[in-house]
Motif scaffolding. Structure first.
Motif, short mmCIF file in Angstrom:
data_model
loop_
_atom_site.label_atom_id
_atom_site.label_comp_id
_atom_site.label_asym_id
_atom_site.label_seq_id
_atom_site.Cartn_x
_atom_site.Cartn_y
_atom_site.Cartn_z
N SER A 239 49.36 -55.12 -29.19
CA SER A 239 48.33 -55.59 -28.25
C SER A 239 48.87 -56.66 -27.32
N LEU A 375 42.87 -58.94 -27.50
CA LEU A 375 41.78 -58.01 -27.20
C LEU A 375 41.96 -57.39 -25.82
N PHE A 379 42.33 -53.33 -25.73
CA PHE A 379 41.20 -52.55 -25.22
C PHE A 379 41.30 -52.28 -23.72
N THR A 425 42.07 -52.94 -30.83
CA THR A 425 40.76 -53.51 -30.50
C THR A 425 40.03 -53.96 -31.75
#
Length: 436
Positions: A239, A375, A379, A425
């Motif tokens: 991420s 995040l 996402f 996510t």
């Protein structure tokens, strides 16, 4: 004026025609549906930015605050997670090229939402607009959080009380930085923004150099061995690595602002190579210095009594100021383009000021830099930088109809991107909820 009129008229042509409408195009009246309107045509119409200025803008967009989180990403996933960094760099460069090819498919395509409409109609424009603007908005919010954290680390204060409201130390700095950034947001010329971008690129190089100096000459050393692989930390690492390459919504703005658009591929290649070297160098250096103790921002690990540390931290404070305007320009254009011509110019400063204030409020409410960036990377960045470019290109080019190597590559990138986005996510939301 005549050239501007022709540009405006050409943008009134629908980007996607139904099967029974694929006839010689004619001008139509302005659609009242805001999602069907072209976005960002002011930057597109300019076309005056040189190759080198576009390189500065591209480097500034890519070499973002993610540079501070790469040591933490490497400490989360272990040494082998560096392979993921290089794979993400290659995949996102490829999807950046897909964005360019989508724009080349129709001269009326000027912005990222235009690509969504070209591929999937009004619903495609809506989806792309939501993901693009939300990603850029949260990245801008992350800038303010980063500034508050580092300034408070340098100058810890107790806070102040105004009209019965208590404002803590970090919050004071977030508000102050928002006021400093505000004048840069008033610039709407990409050529002018490039000069601010040049300082951002230089700041990234200085930060890396300062970290290396801190490890080499200021007694920290590079003694940590680290772990080879940590499967539990891979989602966080992926991420954060993805967040480093979250500039795709800005690419159409850069492309349409170029004087010589045929050189955009070279701009992308240079930007990705340079930034990947910077990211990998920072990740390895920080991990060797602090190991599993690497914070979400490497500057928070540095001892404050060293000159190199102070240089790194002070330079870090420059980066968000240099990058904020570039990140929010597509959002500003999207809002301004929905306004009537008679009020657009006068409403511009109000819109830009409101945008800065709203990001400041969010930064005050959710001050968790690492979790928020994770995040955004999982996402939004993966969606905007990997998933949407693949889907739009497959639809626009018709590649999905013919089985060939290109289809296999794009489908592979798409499937992996979706899987990683789901897992990342979930992990990031769990971390944020845990902090609340």
């Amino acid at each position: 004026m005549e050239a501007e009129r022709r540009d405006a008229e050409s943008l009134a042509i629908p980007l996607l025609l139904e099967e029974d409408e694929k006839k010689p195009q004619k001008l139509v009246e302005k659609d009242t549906d805001v999602e069907a309107q072209p976005i960002g045509h002011y930057s597109a119409a300019a076309g005056t930015t040189s190759f080198f200025k576009t390189c500065f803008n591209g480097l500034n967009a890519l070499s973002g605050i993610g540079i501070l989180s790469t040591p933490h990403a490497l400490s989360s996933g272990g040494w082998l997670s560096l392979i993921v960094l290089f794979l993400i760099a290659a995949a996102t460069f490829y999807t950046g090229m897909l964005i360019k090819r989508c724009m080349d498919a129709d001269p009326n395509v000027k912005t990222y939402p235009d690509i969504g409409q070209l591929a999937f109609g009004k619903k495609g424009r809506l989806v792309v607009s939501v993901f693009m603007n939300l990603e850029l908005y949260l990245v801008a919010t992350g800038f303010l959080i980063l500034e508050g954290d580092n300034l408070y680390n340098l100058f810890p204060i107790d806070g102040v009380e105004i009209a019965g409201f208590r404002i803590e130390g970090k919050q004071v700095f977030v508000i102050a930085v928002a006021l400093i950034i505000l004048p840069t947001v008033m610039l709407n010329d990409m050529s002018m923004v490039s000069y601010i971008s040049a300082t951002g690129v230089l700041a990234s190089i200085i930060i890396l150099g300062s970290i290396l100096m801190a490890g080499t000459y200021d007694g920290i050393g590079f003694h940590e061995k680290g772990r080879l692989l940590d499967w539990n930390g891979i989602p966080t690492a992926v991420s954060l690595y993805a967040f480093c390459y979250c500039a795709h919504p800005v690419f159409p703005t850069l492309y349409t602002s170029m004087k010589d658009k045929s050189k955009f591929s070279k701009v992308l290649l240079l930007c990705f190579i340079f930034c990947t070297i910077i990211y990998a160098s920072m990740a390895v250096s920080g991990y060797l210095m602090f190991g599993s103790n690497a914070n979400s921002q490497i500057t928070l690990n540095l001892p404050l009594n060293r000159i190199s540390s102070k240089v790194a931290i002070y330079t870090t404070l420059i980066n968000p100021i240099a990058k904020y305007a570039l990140m929010v320009t597509p959002i500003v254009n999207a809002i301004e383009d929905r306004l009537a011509d008679s009020i657009r110019k006068s409403a511009g400063p109000v819109i830009r000021t409101s945008l800065v204030i709203s990001t400041m409020i969010v930064a005050l409410a959710i001050p968790f830099f690492g979790s928020l960036m994770s995040l955004v990377g999982a996402f939004l960045s993966l969606t905007a930088a990997v998933i949407l470019p693949c889907l739009c290109y497959l639809k626009v080019s018709g590649t999905y109809r013919i089985f060939r190597l290109k289809l296999v590559v794009i489908a592979g990138i798409l499937l992996v991107g979706i899987l990683v986005a789901i897992i990342g996510t979930y992990t990031s939301l769990a971390e944020i909820i845990g902090h609340l």
